[in-house]
Write a protein that holds these residues in place. Structure first.
Motif, mmCIF file in Angstrom:
data_model
loop_
_atom_site.group_PDB
_atom_site.id
_atom_site.type_symbol
_atom_site.label_atom_id
_atom_site.label_comp_id
_atom_site.label_asym_id
_atom_site.label_seq_id
_atom_site.Cartn_x
_atom_site.Cartn_y
_atom_site.Cartn_z
ATOM 1 N N LEU A 5 73.560 67.460 81.269
ATOM 2 C CA LEU A 5 73.277 66.252 80.491
ATOM 3 C C LEU A 5 74.380 65.991 79.467
ATOM 4 O O LEU A 5 74.818 64.856 79.283
ATOM 5 C CB LEU A 5 71.924 66.391 79.779
ATOM 6 C CG LEU A 5 70.688 66.280 80.692
ATOM 7 C CD1 LEU A 5 69.409 66.585 79.923
ATOM 8 C CD2 LEU A 5 70.628 64.883 81.308
ATOM 9 N N LEU A 6 74.843 67.073 78.814
ATOM 10 C CA LEU A 6 75.934 66.923 77.849
ATOM 11 C C LEU A 6 77.189 66.407 78.542
ATOM 12 O O LEU A 6 77.948 65.611 77.981
ATOM 13 C CB LEU A 6 76.222 68.249 77.139
ATOM 14 C CG LEU A 6 75.283 68.611 75.984
ATOM 15 C CD1 LEU A 6 75.640 69.975 75.412
ATOM 16 C CD2 LEU A 6 75.354 67.542 74.893
ATOM 17 N N GLY A 7 77.403 66.869 79.762
ATOM 18 C CA GLY A 7 78.557 66.417 80.530
ATOM 19 C C GLY A 7 78.496 64.908 80.741
ATOM 20 O O GLY A 7 79.479 64.189 80.541
ATOM 21 N N VAL A 8 77.322 64.412 81.144
ATOM 22 C CA VAL A 8 77.162 62.979 81.378
ATOM 23 C C VAL A 8 77.342 62.207 80.067
ATOM 24 O O VAL A 8 77.988 61.157 80.026
ATOM 25 C CB VAL A 8 75.784 62.700 82.020
ATOM 26 C CG1 VAL A 8 75.545 61.202 82.139
ATOM 27 C CG2 VAL A 8 75.708 63.371 83.396
ATOM 28 N N LEU A 19 84.632 71.297 78.295
ATOM 29 C CA LEU A 19 83.980 70.008 78.531
ATOM 30 C C LEU A 19 84.914 68.853 78.159
ATOM 31 O O LEU A 19 85.076 67.893 78.905
ATOM 32 C CB LEU A 19 82.682 69.927 77.719
ATOM 33 C CG LEU A 19 81.856 68.662 77.960
ATOM 34 C CD1 LEU A 19 81.355 68.640 79.401
ATOM 35 C CD2 LEU A 19 80.669 68.580 77.009
ATOM 36 N N TYR A 20 85.540 68.985 76.992
ATOM 37 C CA TYR A 20 86.437 67.934 76.497
ATOM 38 C C TYR A 20 87.571 67.685 77.497
ATOM 39 O O TYR A 20 87.867 66.548 77.859
ATOM 40 C CB TYR A 20 86.982 68.351 75.132
ATOM 41 C CG TYR A 20 87.675 67.247 74.394
ATOM 42 C CD1 TYR A 20 86.942 66.306 73.679
ATOM 43 C CD2 TYR A 20 89.055 67.151 74.395
ATOM 44 C CE1 TYR A 20 87.570 65.278 72.996
ATOM 45 C CE2 TYR A 20 89.705 66.138 73.717
ATOM 46 C CZ TYR A 20 88.962 65.199 73.012
ATOM 47 O OH TYR A 20 89.571 64.188 72.335
ATOM 48 N N LEU A 21 88.174 68.762 77.957
ATOM 49 C CA LEU A 21 89.311 68.630 78.870
ATOM 50 C C LEU A 21 88.887 68.097 80.233
ATOM 51 O O LEU A 21 89.507 67.178 80.776
ATOM 52 C CB LEU A 21 89.999 69.991 79.042
ATOM 53 C CG LEU A 21 90.720 70.481 77.783
ATOM 54 C CD1 LEU A 21 91.268 71.892 77.984
ATOM 55 C CD2 LEU A 21 91.852 69.504 77.428
ATOM 56 N N LEU A 22 87.811 68.665 80.796
ATOM 57 C CA LEU A 22 87.411 68.252 82.143
ATOM 58 C C LEU A 22 86.944 66.806 82.160
ATOM 59 O O LEU A 22 87.332 66.032 83.045
ATOM 60 C CB LEU A 22 86.306 69.172 82.670
ATOM 61 C CG LEU A 22 86.744 70.569 83.112
ATOM 62 C CD1 LEU A 22 85.558 71.351 83.653
ATOM 63 C CD2 LEU A 22 87.843 70.498 84.160
ATOM 64 N N VAL A 23 86.152 66.419 81.194
ATOM 65 C CA VAL A 23 85.659 65.038 81.171
ATOM 66 C C VAL A 23 86.825 64.083 80.946
ATOM 67 O O VAL A 23 86.851 62.978 81.485
ATOM 68 C CB VAL A 23 84.553 64.866 80.109
ATOM 69 C CG1 VAL A 23 84.234 63.388 79.896
ATOM 70 C CG2 VAL A 23 83.295 65.583 80.554
ATOM 71 N N GLY A 24 87.818 64.532 80.185
ATOM 72 C CA GLY A 24 89.022 63.733 80.009
ATOM 73 C C GLY A 24 89.656 63.424 81.351
ATOM 74 O O GLY A 24 90.143 62.313 81.592
ATOM 75 N N LYS A 25 89.632 64.411 82.253
ATOM 76 C CA LYS A 25 90.242 64.185 83.562
ATOM 77 C C LYS A 25 89.376 63.284 84.432
ATOM 78 O O LYS A 25 89.868 62.550 85.272
ATOM 79 C CB LYS A 25 90.502 65.520 84.257
ATOM 80 C CG LYS A 25 91.498 66.369 83.490
ATOM 81 C CD LYS A 25 92.246 67.324 84.365
ATOM 82 C CE LYS A 25 93.252 68.129 83.555
ATOM 83 N NZ LYS A 25 94.366 67.274 83.067
ATOM 84 N N VAL A 26 88.068 63.348 84.253
ATOM 85 C CA VAL A 26 87.188 62.436 84.995
ATOM 86 C C VAL A 26 87.466 61.005 84.558
ATOM 87 O O VAL A 26 87.503 60.079 85.361
ATOM 88 C CB VAL A 26 85.696 62.771 84.752
ATOM 89 C CG1 VAL A 26 84.795 61.737 85.425
ATOM 90 C CG2 VAL A 26 85.378 64.168 85.287
ATOM 91 N N ASN A 27 87.705 60.847 83.251
ATOM 92 C CA ASN A 27 87.917 59.516 82.695
ATOM 93 C C ASN A 27 89.304 58.962 82.949
ATOM 94 O O ASN A 27 89.515 57.770 82.830
ATOM 95 C CB ASN A 27 87.671 59.530 81.185
ATOM 96 C CG ASN A 27 86.198 59.274 80.886
ATOM 97 O OD1 ASN A 27 85.503 58.667 81.694
ATOM 98 N ND2 ASN A 27 85.742 59.751 79.748
ATOM 99 N N GLY A 28 90.244 59.798 83.245
ATOM 100 C CA GLY A 28 91.614 59.326 83.463
ATOM 101 C C GLY A 28 92.530 59.835 82.378
ATOM 102 O O GLY A 28 92.058 60.311 81.350
ATOM 103 N N PRO A 29 93.848 59.785 82.604
ATOM 104 C CA PRO A 29 94.822 60.353 81.672
ATOM 105 C C PRO A 29 94.763 59.680 80.312
ATOM 106 O O PRO A 29 94.873 60.318 79.301
ATOM 107 C CB PRO A 29 96.161 60.125 82.359
ATOM 108 C CG PRO A 29 95.925 59.159 83.454
ATOM 109 C CD PRO A 29 94.478 59.125 83.754
#
Ligand SMILES: Nc1nc2c(c(=O)[nH]1)N[C@H]1C(S)=C(S)[C@@H](COP(=O)(O)O)O[C@H]1N2
Ligand SMILES: [Mo]
Length: 558
Positions: free
Chosen positions: A91-94, A144-154
């Motif tokens: 949930l935090l990831g989303v 979490l910060y780094l991985l979600v950053g990659k999901v969102n784009g550079p």
């Protein structure tokens, strides 16, 4: 089409974000475990939160858990915690997809919760215990910060660009491009080349996180195992002296050879285990000490393990029973214990029984894991074989059963007498102090209630034609078993034959050859203790001072 496609993209991004959350949670727990192995294995977040949960569980729920999951209750609790952490992490990831900082901060908040739980444990070793939760949380938040950053784009895309990306992906999907390319676009919403890089970037980061976390977790486990090695070595080095006072030989007829009946002596590996420890304490016998102090102790003393072994030891067969045992339940076991007579140590310390004018009527035993158990001083000093046991069935105590030293007091339920991993004995009064279980609604004093159990046939068994051997055990520790009777349906009570009684402190086997008429029957058993008192039929719950009532099974005769 467009609507469906946007939805799918949203779902994909959501799934990747949830996966990022799960990976962050995994990394957090793994690094926490590794840190705990360096600080203190008992300070790991799953352990401190689990043990806090155990301490706060209302007795009714605890009863339910023990009834439903039995000896697996701890495993179920830990799996429950892991499942909850997993769900929250996802949930935090989303959440982090929209608010990256908030998501990461959420992970830190859970770390703070773990740290607080660690500090509030009664056996906390101080500030260092917060480290596993904090290190884990910081790692998890970063991941979490780094991985979600990659999901969102550079670079964070303004929503307009995001839309464009959607459109681009749509056209890709519409024109039959493979879903992989579709996914690539999804990451950046811009040029295909950088998108491919970024997808690879995500996969690489996710893979590395999984790999490093697994490594950290495994290393933590190995280090924790190593920590226990000193304790294991000290246990392996124990040479048990022969007793100054040997156990009376078990009478030849004390153990009946009937399939399905509980053996007279319970092997250590089959012996029931009830305690609140999620991590079994591994105590090094070479550094262990026991302190005796408190009210009416004119000569406070402290003993090493070697000093205890040098004293005259008694060896006794004693049946232990847990107050949480339901009528017919499994939490009773009989072992041959070797140990130091506790009354001797108390007398050396200047303690007098209350009946001899001693000021303390309660003895508080504390364990290395900060459990407290309260035992009446009168019973410990009334001549019964209350002991500080160092061995169980011919070997040093197994770690699960209290190595290096535990208390055993015949006739009292375990929670008021049988402290495992004991380290401290304090003389006090019942008025002045309530130990752990008493604070949670259990009785201050709890002598074991008379019980008989049918071991065979099992409930709802179908018995073959002919004579059926009904058999089991009965116990009324320190009073002994005088008679066991069996009733078929609503018939008259019929006397069972008793195996030889070893001592009044052990259970006693019984058997009853039964010639049933075909069909369903209720078999009920009752015992009479050595004082002539018949086991009550009044049913009570286990809380506050042990279940009463009679064990009964329904069987179908062939
Ligand atoms: N340190 C410690 N000692 C403990 C407990 C515990 O939770 N912690 N549980 C008690 C209870 S409730 C029982 S019934 C007995 C069980 O002993 P066993 O696990 O060796 O059968 O240990 C007693 N000693
Ligand atoms: Mo117990």
């Amino acid at each position: 089409m467009r609507f469906v496609s946007i939805n799918r993209r949203t779902v994909e991004r959501g799934a990747l974000a949830a996966a990022s959350g799960l990976l962050a949670g995994y990394a957090a727990l793994a690094t926490a475990e590794l840190t705990a192995s360096l600080v203190r294995p008992q300070a790991g977040p799953v352990t401190v939160i689990g043990e806090s949960a155990i301490d706060r569980t209302p007795p009714a729920l605890k009863d339910f858990a023990i009834r439903t999951f039995g000896q697996n209750d701890k495993l179920v609790l830990q799996l429950g915690i892991l499942a909850t952490v997993g769900l929250l992490a996802a949930l935090l990831g989303v959440l982090a997809l929209r608010r990256r900082r908030t998501g990461a901060a959420g992970v830190l908040a859970f770390g703070a919760l773990g740290a607080a739980a660690a500090l509030s444990r009664p056996d906390t070793a101080g500030a260092g215990d917060v480290l596993p939760s904090l290190v884990g949380a910081v790692t998890g938040a970063l991941v979490l910060y780094l991985l979600v950053g990659k999901v969102n784009g550079p670079a964070a895309q303004p929503s307009g660009a995001d839309r464009t990306g959607n459109a681009a992906a749509d056209s890709g999907a519409d024109s039959g491009a493979d879903t992989g390319r579709d996914g690539d676009r999804d990451f950046t919403g811009s040029s295909g080349g950088s998108a491919a890089w970024n997808r690879r970037g995500f996969l690489f980061a996710a893979g590395a996180t999984a790999l490093l976390s697994t490594g950290a977790g495994a290393l933590g486990r190995a280090l924790t195992g190593r920590r226990g090695r000193g304790a294991a070595a000290s246990r392996a080095a124990v040479r048990l002296p022969s007793p100054a006072s040997a156990a009376a030989p078990i009478p030849a007829g004390a153990g009946l050879r009937i399939p399905g009946i509980s053996g007279f002596t319970t092997p250590n590996e089959d012996f029931y285990r009830v305690d609140t420890a999620l991590v079994v304490p591994k105590v090094d016998a070479d550094t262990w000490r026991l302190r005796i102090h408190g009210k009416g102790v004119s000569r406070p003393r402290s003993y090493s393990f070697a000093e205890l072994l040098q004293r005259p030891l008694i060896e006794r067969d004693i049946t232990l029973t847990c107050v949480s045992n339901e009528v017919g339940g499994p939490y009773a076991g009989s072992a041959r214990w070797l140990g130091v007579r506790l009354a001797d140590l108390l007398r050396e310390a200047g303690v007098r029984a209350p009946s001899r004018g001693g000021p303390a009527d309660q003895l508080i035993a504390r364990s290395v894991d900060a459990m407290t158990l309260g035992t009446p001083v009168e019973e410990v000093m009334d001549g019964r074989d209350a002991m500080l046991a160092v061995a169980m069935n011919g070997e040093p105590l197994p770690f699960e059963h209290g190595f290096p030293v535990r208390m055993v007091v015949p006739g009292l339920y375990g929670y008021v007498s049988a402290c495992k991993w004991i380290r401290d004995i304090e003389l006090t009064t019942f008025d002045a102090y309530d130990p752990y279980w008493v604070k949670r609604g259990w009785a201050r004093r709890a002598p074991i209630k008379t019980q008989a159990r049918i071991d065979t046939p099992k409930p709802f068994a179908r018995t073959p034609a002919g004579t059926v051997m009904v058999a089991g055990v009965a116990w009324a520790q320190h009073r002994g078993i005088e008679r066991v009777e069996v009733r078929v349906d609503d018939g008259a009570w019929q006397e069972a034959s008793l195996a030889a009684q070893a001592t009044t402190d052990t259970w006693r086997q019984w058997s009853f050859p039964w010639k049933p008429t075909p069909g369903g029957h209720h078999l009920t058993v009752r015992a009479t203790d050595g004082t002539g008192e018949v086991q009550t039929e009044r049913r009570t719950r286990t809380i506050p001072d042990g279940a009463s009532g009679r064990h009964s099974v329904f069987v179908t005769a062939g």
